[in-house]
Design an enzyme around this catalytic site. Sequence first.
Site, mmCIF file in Angstrom:
data_model
loop_
_atom_site.group_PDB
_atom_site.id
_atom_site.type_symbol
_atom_site.label_atom_id
_atom_site.label_comp_id
_atom_site.label_asym_id
_atom_site.label_seq_id
_atom_site.Cartn_x
_atom_site.Cartn_y
_atom_site.Cartn_z
ATOM 1 N N TYR A 55 -2.122 -0.475 10.250
ATOM 2 C CA TYR A 55 -2.263 -0.876 8.849
ATOM 3 C C TYR A 55 -1.009 -0.526 8.057
ATOM 4 O O TYR A 55 -0.449 -1.375 7.345
ATOM 5 C CB TYR A 55 -3.481 -0.195 8.230
ATOM 6 N N SER A 81 0.858 -1.188 0.000
ATOM 7 C CA SER A 81 0.000 0.000 0.000
ATOM 8 C C SER A 81 0.891 1.234 0.000
ATOM 9 O O SER A 81 2.012 1.203 0.526
ATOM 10 C CB SER A 81 -0.893 0.005 1.247
#
Length: 250
Positions: free
Chosen positions: A156, A142
């Site tokens: 995350y 990501s």
Amino acid sequence: MLQKRKTVLITGASSGLGAGLAHEFAARGYNLALCARRTERLTDLQNRLEESYDVRIEVRSLDVNDHDQVFEVFQDFLRTFGSLERIIVNAGVGNGRRIGTGHFAINRQTAETNFIAALAQCEAAVEIFRKQNSGHLVAMSSMSAKRGLPKHLTTYAASKAGLAFLCEGIRAELLSTPIKVSTIYPGYIRTELNAGAKKLPFEIDQDIGCHALVRAIEREPVSACVPAWPWKVVGVLMQVLPLRWVARLN
């Protein structure tokens, strides 16, 4: 002589980017090995793709946090297809809470799914590729992995950064082999999984995003920010700007 059709294994394929990648690869003529927890959605996806494309698709139930099952399912797909040319470590969760606010269980689940379960998938994939002496491991990281981030993104981002460094280490291990390892850094792509979220900077829809992702994956890069513009530039800025500036972006 007819060329053997390549097979792509995708985890977390029942929805979101996983389902979008399945559509794109099927359209390009790849056979698909699809796995996720929600088998009813996998079967529906299989039926829709087989109606549209002349490809072979097999589906299996898989909870990536059941690490033994990861190895079993990957080996089952290998026996079914005879070889696996590309394995995409896509399964993950986007949950997270601010650190120190009483939500350790949620943050632990995020870390375990996005890193420990991804480690199991990488182990199972590379074991297969070593025996084949070929293959392409793809890790869906990501853009948040480019820098430590505040608020609900802290765990995350850290888990996706861990996955990126894991794959860099695997790549270093396999430099002298035919096995390729790619780390993909998607930007904001709108899918059903984040449909209720506010509009995000530079976001694109799922169809455009998955098309760009597959184009990048097929090049077998060491790493790629997707789409390249503006995320390649944003990624550099995230790594060099003062932390207080980066914190304001979220």
